[in-house]
Structures are given as structure tokens and as C-alpha cells.
Scaffold this motif. Structure first.
Motif, mmCIF file in Angstrom:
data_model
loop_
_atom_site.group_PDB
_atom_site.id
_atom_site.type_symbol
_atom_site.label_atom_id
_atom_site.label_comp_id
_atom_site.label_asym_id
_atom_site.label_seq_id
_atom_site.Cartn_x
_atom_site.Cartn_y
_atom_site.Cartn_z
ATOM 1 N N VAL A 1 102.266 16.003 -0.650
ATOM 2 C CA VAL A 1 103.341 16.733 0.045
ATOM 3 C C VAL A 1 102.743 17.717 1.044
ATOM 4 O O VAL A 1 103.192 17.820 2.194
ATOM 5 C CB VAL A 1 104.239 17.460 -0.970
ATOM 6 N N TYR A 2 101.708 18.464 0.612
ATOM 7 C CA TYR A 2 101.013 19.372 1.529
ATOM 8 C C TYR A 2 100.464 18.607 2.730
ATOM 9 O O TYR A 2 100.582 19.045 3.883
ATOM 10 C CB TYR A 2 99.852 20.050 0.804
ATOM 11 N N PHE A 3 99.838 17.467 2.454
ATOM 12 C CA PHE A 3 99.208 16.681 3.521
ATOM 13 C C PHE A 3 100.233 16.226 4.548
ATOM 14 O O PHE A 3 100.050 16.401 5.763
ATOM 15 C CB PHE A 3 98.498 15.468 2.908
ATOM 16 N N MET A 4 101.343 15.651 4.086
ATOM 17 C CA MET A 4 102.344 15.110 5.007
ATOM 18 C C MET A 4 103.057 16.231 5.771
ATOM 19 O O MET A 4 103.353 16.086 6.964
ATOM 20 C CB MET A 4 103.364 14.277 4.230
ATOM 21 N N GLY A 5 103.330 17.351 5.091
ATOM 22 C CA GLY A 5 104.003 18.450 5.765
ATOM 23 C C GLY A 5 103.212 18.966 6.947
ATOM 24 O O GLY A 5 103.756 19.184 8.044
ATOM 25 N N ASN A 6 101.916 19.150 6.755
ATOM 26 C CA ASN A 6 101.090 19.657 7.851
ATOM 27 C C ASN A 6 100.834 18.587 8.905
ATOM 28 O O ASN A 6 100.778 18.897 10.098
ATOM 29 C CB ASN A 6 99.762 20.180 7.319
ATOM 30 N N LEU A 7 100.680 17.323 8.481
ATOM 31 C CA LEU A 7 100.433 16.254 9.442
ATOM 32 C C LEU A 7 101.601 16.137 10.421
ATOM 33 O O LEU A 7 101.400 16.006 11.641
ATOM 34 C CB LEU A 7 100.230 14.930 8.705
ATOM 35 N N LYS B 1 98.788 25.339 14.928
ATOM 36 C CA LYS B 1 98.456 24.165 14.122
ATOM 37 C C LYS B 1 97.121 24.330 13.399
ATOM 38 O O LYS B 1 96.951 23.811 12.283
ATOM 39 C CB LYS B 1 98.462 22.923 15.014
ATOM 40 N N PHE B 2 96.199 25.049 13.993
ATOM 41 C CA PHE B 2 94.917 25.312 13.339
ATOM 42 C C PHE B 2 95.123 26.131 12.066
ATOM 43 O O PHE B 2 94.621 25.775 10.985
ATOM 44 C CB PHE B 2 93.992 26.061 14.302
ATOM 45 N N PHE B 3 95.864 27.225 12.174
ATOM 46 C CA PHE B 3 96.068 28.065 10.995
ATOM 47 C C PHE B 3 96.996 27.392 9.978
ATOM 48 O O PHE B 3 96.829 27.577 8.770
ATOM 49 C CB PHE B 3 96.624 29.430 11.414
ATOM 50 N N ASN B 4 97.939 26.604 10.446
ATOM 51 C CA ASN B 4 98.788 25.883 9.502
ATOM 52 C C ASN B 4 97.982 24.856 8.718
ATOM 53 O O ASN B 4 98.223 24.624 7.525
ATOM 54 C CB ASN B 4 99.937 25.180 10.238
ATOM 55 N N THR B 5 97.003 24.259 9.374
ATOM 56 C CA THR B 5 96.120 23.302 8.688
ATOM 57 C C THR B 5 95.304 23.998 7.616
ATOM 58 O O THR B 5 95.159 23.490 6.488
ATOM 59 C CB THR B 5 95.193 22.619 9.709
ATOM 60 N N VAL C 1 111.444 22.482 9.593
ATOM 61 C CA VAL C 1 112.118 22.462 8.286
ATOM 62 C C VAL C 1 111.260 21.713 7.272
ATOM 63 O O VAL C 1 111.052 22.170 6.143
ATOM 64 C CB VAL C 1 113.510 21.798 8.401
ATOM 65 N N LEU C 2 110.737 20.552 7.664
ATOM 66 C CA LEU C 2 109.919 19.747 6.756
ATOM 67 C C LEU C 2 108.638 20.484 6.376
ATOM 68 O O LEU C 2 108.202 20.434 5.211
ATOM 69 C CB LEU C 2 109.594 18.398 7.396
ATOM 70 N N ALA C 3 108.013 21.159 7.341
ATOM 71 C CA ALA C 3 106.794 21.912 7.044
ATOM 72 C C ALA C 3 107.067 23.033 6.058
ATOM 73 O O ALA C 3 106.299 23.265 5.116
ATOM 74 C CB ALA C 3 106.199 22.467 8.340
ATOM 75 N N HIS C 4 108.180 23.744 6.247
ATOM 76 C CA HIS C 4 108.540 24.845 5.349
ATOM 77 C C HIS C 4 108.847 24.302 3.949
ATOM 78 O O HIS C 4 108.427 24.891 2.937
ATOM 79 C CB HIS C 4 109.751 25.583 5.912
ATOM 80 N N LEU D 1 100.432 32.555 10.180
ATOM 81 C CA LEU D 1 100.130 32.408 11.598
ATOM 82 C C LEU D 1 100.396 30.989 12.068
ATOM 83 O O LEU D 1 100.058 30.630 13.194
ATOM 84 C CB LEU D 1 98.669 32.777 11.880
ATOM 85 N N GLY D 2 100.981 30.162 11.185
ATOM 86 C CA GLY D 2 101.322 28.787 11.517
ATOM 87 C C GLY D 2 102.820 28.604 11.629
ATOM 88 O O GLY D 2 103.463 29.194 12.501
ATOM 89 N N PHE D 3 103.387 27.824 10.700
ATOM 90 C CA PHE D 3 104.813 27.505 10.832
ATOM 91 C C PHE D 3 105.710 28.726 10.645
ATOM 92 O O PHE D 3 106.837 28.754 11.165
ATOM 93 C CB PHE D 3 105.202 26.392 9.848
ATOM 94 N N HIS D 4 105.253 29.756 9.910
ATOM 95 C CA HIS D 4 106.086 30.934 9.692
ATOM 96 C C HIS D 4 106.481 31.622 11.004
ATOM 97 O O HIS D 4 107.550 32.237 11.080
ATOM 98 C CB HIS D 4 105.352 31.942 8.801
ATOM 99 N N VAL D 5 105.627 31.539 12.010
ATOM 100 C CA VAL D 5 105.911 32.196 13.296
ATOM 101 C C VAL D 5 106.696 31.279 14.222
ATOM 102 O O VAL D 5 107.274 31.734 15.208
ATOM 103 C CB VAL D 5 104.593 32.608 14.000
#
Length: 439
Positions: free
Chosen positions: A391-397, A286-290, A215-218, A332-336
Motif C-alpha cells: 500500500v505504501y509503495f503504490m500510494g507513493n508511486l 516527490k522526493f520527500f514523499n518518497t 486522496v490516494l496518497a493520503h 514536505l510531500g503530499f501534506h503540502v
């Protein structure tokens, strides 16, 4: 959205009314996210997508008539109802993909499916000006996509099925390949053994650590993505002196680049699999989400130091295009990840996260308005860009550290621990310990 912007130029409505018209769609859109995922799991994604697109397309045909005869208030109501209809689309798409996408092809099919929304944006931004200047006039910007949506709805209804088992022309080999794929098969086996249909485990979903991270990543992704698309044009006009909103092809450039990079990332994912090295699923996600969240983060930091000048305008356009286009890697990251965590509830999970994320889409421009009270001040825009980058940084971290790809135990109504399932769980957890985390 391109059609409604063209439409706004035809009426002498004040800025407040225009804001209501542009935002009214999202009033309905956030309401049907969770119900859309829940109902698609019960009645089938085929019917939710059919009625959602069909009703929305019919309302598009009525928009010019409502504007002329009923005024802006009628259009606001119509767009809110359109939002209600379209709110079911993404959750239903996730439900559909959870039934049809084999585990090995899940990321690829999600990427291709969701890039379709960008393709529609590119087409309409590029041709809406030509359509509006035709003999049919500005109403044709609603008639053309409305008719296309109705046509698609009936093609979908007659040729698609919610599950492989319901498709009349699928071969036994195709059905066997899809239904025997990885964890999705193990989960659906248990699902079919339980009658009647079990209740959705709402409490376990909403208290699941991996799901809350999702949820946080999205939310972080939507915050950044919509800040880019809604505020960067204002920045470029006010600070750099260039109006890209009035330039259809230039406005479509980020979306077009997003489509192309989606194909590149899908190719890269397939190439990584074909090199003979077995990459853990957790590492791939996680690679593609990064790539999809930290490359836009770097582009935003670069935009914070752009100053006025012709060369800098070109650089700003390049950074904007890069930020929007590379965000496609999140397909190919959090969407899947909704399908990874719970194939049986993928649509419901997507509905919850997309509902929360769309509140961020509404909140982000309001926060920008509080920070930027002088649109010509580069220093104020720099604060916006740096905050969005954070926000981008923390979401992916958080997704890298705490995200998981193993099927959660609440995905199935019953679960009997066995030596085999315990071994599989250990394998899934091991797969989540990606080199990105260890580094």
C-alpha cells in the motif's frame, strides 16, 4: 489518547466497551472534516480553531465526571462530540497556512505545525503515569491537558488573525512579503475581484486528476501509519514477548524520533535550496514523499522477518521507530500539496482527503483482524506487513507519476487565458517532470 488509555484501567469494562470508547472519537472526527475546511474558508481559520480546541478541552475536563456518574455510554457520546470538534482542526490549519505561508516557506511551516501533534503525544505518554499517580489521581490526566487547551485557545484568539490583512500589528513589509508570494498571490488577486463569494467547485475538485492522486496518497499513508501504531505493539507482545504499551517512554520513542526527523528533513529541504541549484517544486514534493513512504515500507518488510529473541526485540523497536519517524518526510510531500493545488480551497481539500484517509485508519485494523486470527503466528503477521508495504509503495508511486504542484484552474472563480499565464502553466508542468519520474 494517552489519557483515555490510562482512564480505561480504572474501570472494569469489557473489551467490547473499551473498543467503543477508543473508536467513538473517530465517529465524530470524520464527520466534520469537509465542513471544517469549508467553514474555515468562509468565516476564517482563527474562529474554527478557537471553538474546536476550546469546546474539546472543556469536554476533556468533564470526562471523569461523566464516567463516574453516567457510565461508559455517556463517555462514548462525549468522545464522539470531541471528535466532531477536533475534526475541524487539520482542515482549518491548512486554510490558515494557505493564507500565511509564503510559497518558499510552505513546506517548512507545514512540517513545524503538524509536528506539534506528535510533540503533544510525546509529552502525554511520558508524563501521564506520573500525573495519574499524583494526589489528584487519574482524573488529572484529563484536567491537565484540558486546562492547557483552554489556555491555548484564548492565547490564540487574542494574538492570531485568519489572514495577514486582518492582523493588527503586522508590518507593511511583512504583509507585502506574504501576500506577494508566487502563485498564491496570483490566485488571491483574482479571488478578491469576484463578488459575491463564488461557490465551491465541488464537481471540478472531485474530478481533478491531481487531487484524486492526492486522496490516494493520503489514504495509503494513513493505512500504513495507523497499522504501525495500532498493530505493531500487539505483534511485539504476542510474537516477541514484549509489552511496549505499558512502557510510557518506550511508547513515546517513535513520536519523539518523528519530531527530530521533521526538523532534519526541514533542514535538508532548506539546504537543498541554498546550494544554488533551483530544484523544481514537483521534484522536492516527490522526493520527500518518497522518503516518507518508501523508507517505512522497507522497515515493514524487515519487520516481517523478525523472530523471537532479545536481540530481535531491540531490532524490532529500531525498525518501528524508523518507520514512524521517517514518515514525517511526508509533511514536505503530499501534506503540502493541498495548498499547492488550490490555495483558496486548501482547507476544503484537506477535509476531503483527511476524511477519506481516516476511513482507512478504521478499515486497516479490521483487515488485520481478518488476516491474523492467531496473534502468535509470525507468518500471518508477515502477510500484514507485506500488504501494508505494498500500500505504501503504490500510494507513493502514483503520487510520483501523476501528482502535480501547479495551481489548478478551478482554484480561481474566473480565469482569462493570456500568454503570460500559459507560459507560467508550461513552467509549472515542466517543474512536475521530476528526475524521480524520468529515472
Amino acid at each position: 489518547m494517552p489519557a483515555i488509555r490510562t482512564f480505561l484501567y480504572e474501570f472494569e469494562w469489557n473489551e467490547s466497551v473499551k473498543s467503543y470508547l477508543l473508536s467513538s472519537f473517530f465517529w465524530g472526527y470524520v464527520v466534520t472534516q469537509v465542513p471544517g475546511g469549508y467553514l474555515s474558508a468562509i468565516y476564517g481559520a482563527k474562529y474554527m480553531l478557537f471553538f474546536g480546541v476550546l469546546i474539546c478541552s472543556c469536554l476533556a475536563l468533564l470526562t471523569p465526571f461523566c464516567a463516574i456518574t453516567g457510565g461508559w455510554k455517556t463517555v462514548v457520546v462525549l468522545r464522539a462530540v470531541q471528535g466532531l470538534c477536533q475534526g475541524v482542526i487539520f482542515p482549518s490549519t491548512h486554510t490558515f497556512l494557505s493564507k500565511w505561508a509564503p510559497t518558499e516557506e510552505r513546506g517548512r511551516l507545514v512540517g513545524y505545525s503538524y509536528s506539534g501533534s506528535q510533540f503533544g503525544t510525546v509529552v502525554m505518554l511520558s508524563v501521564s503515569g506520573y500525573i495519574a499517580s499524583s494526589s489528584l489521581g487519574w482524573p488529572s490526566t484529563f484536567y491537565v491537558p484540558g486546562c492547557a487547551g483552554i489556555l491555548w485557545s484564548f492565547v490564540w484568539y487574542f494574538y492570531c488573525s485568519s489572514t495577514p490583512a486582518e492582523h493588527p500589528t503586522i508590518t507593511p513589509a511583512e504583509r507585502r512579503y506574504i501576500e506577494s508570494s508566487g502563485q498564491a498571490r496570483r490566485a488571491s488577486d483574482v479571488w478578491r475581484e469576484v463578488e459575491p463569494r463564488p461557490r465551491t467547485p465541488w464537481l471540478r475538485i472531485l474530478t481533478s486528476g491531481p487531487f484524486l492522486v492526492l486522496v490516494l496518497a493520503h489514504c495509503a499513508n494513513n493505512w500504513g501509519f495507523w497499522t504501525l501504531l495500532t498493530e505493531i505493539p500487539t505483534f511485539m507482545k504476542s510474537v516477541l514477548g514484549m509489552d511496549i504499551k505499558s512502557n510510557g517512554p518506550l511508547s513515546a520513542l517513535p513520536y519523539f524520533a518523528m519530531i527530530l526527523l521533521t526538523c532534519v528533513f526541514i533542514w535538508l529541504s532548506d539546504a537543498m535550496k541554498q546550494r544554488g541549484t533551483i530544484l523544481p517544486l514537483g521534484f522536492s514534493r516527490k522526493f520527500f514523499n518518497t522518503l516518507g513512504m518508501w523508507l517505512p515500507m522497507l522497515a515493514l518488510i524487515g519487520l516481517g522477518y523478525i523472530t523471537e529473541g532479545e536481540a530481535n526485540v531491540r531490532l524490532a523497536i529500531a525498525l518501528l521507530t524508523l518507520a514512524v519517524a521517517t514518515n514525517s518526510a511526508t509533511y514536505l510531500g503530499f501534506h503540502v500539496n493541498h495548498i499547492d493545488l488550490a490555495p483558496n480551497y486548501a482547507g476544503t481539500l484537506m477535509g476531503i482527503t483527511n476524511c477519506a484517509a481516516n476511513f482507512m485508519s478504521i478499515l486497516a485494523p479490521l483487515i488485520v483482524g481478518l488476516i491474523v486470527w492467531d496473534e502468535r503466528n509470525p507468518a500471518q503477521w508477515r502477510i500484514v506487513f507485506f500488504c501494508t508495504a505494498f500500500v505504501y509503495f503504490m500510494g507513493n508511486l502514483l503520487f510520483m507519476l501523476l501528482g502535480r504542484t501547479s495551481v489548478q484552474d478551478w482554484n480561481t472563480p474566473t480565469r482569462t487565458p493570456t500568454a503570460t499565464s500559459a507560459a507560467e502553466e508550461r513552467e509549472d508542468v515542466a517543474g512536475d517532470r521530476s528526475p524521480l519520474i524520468e529515472a
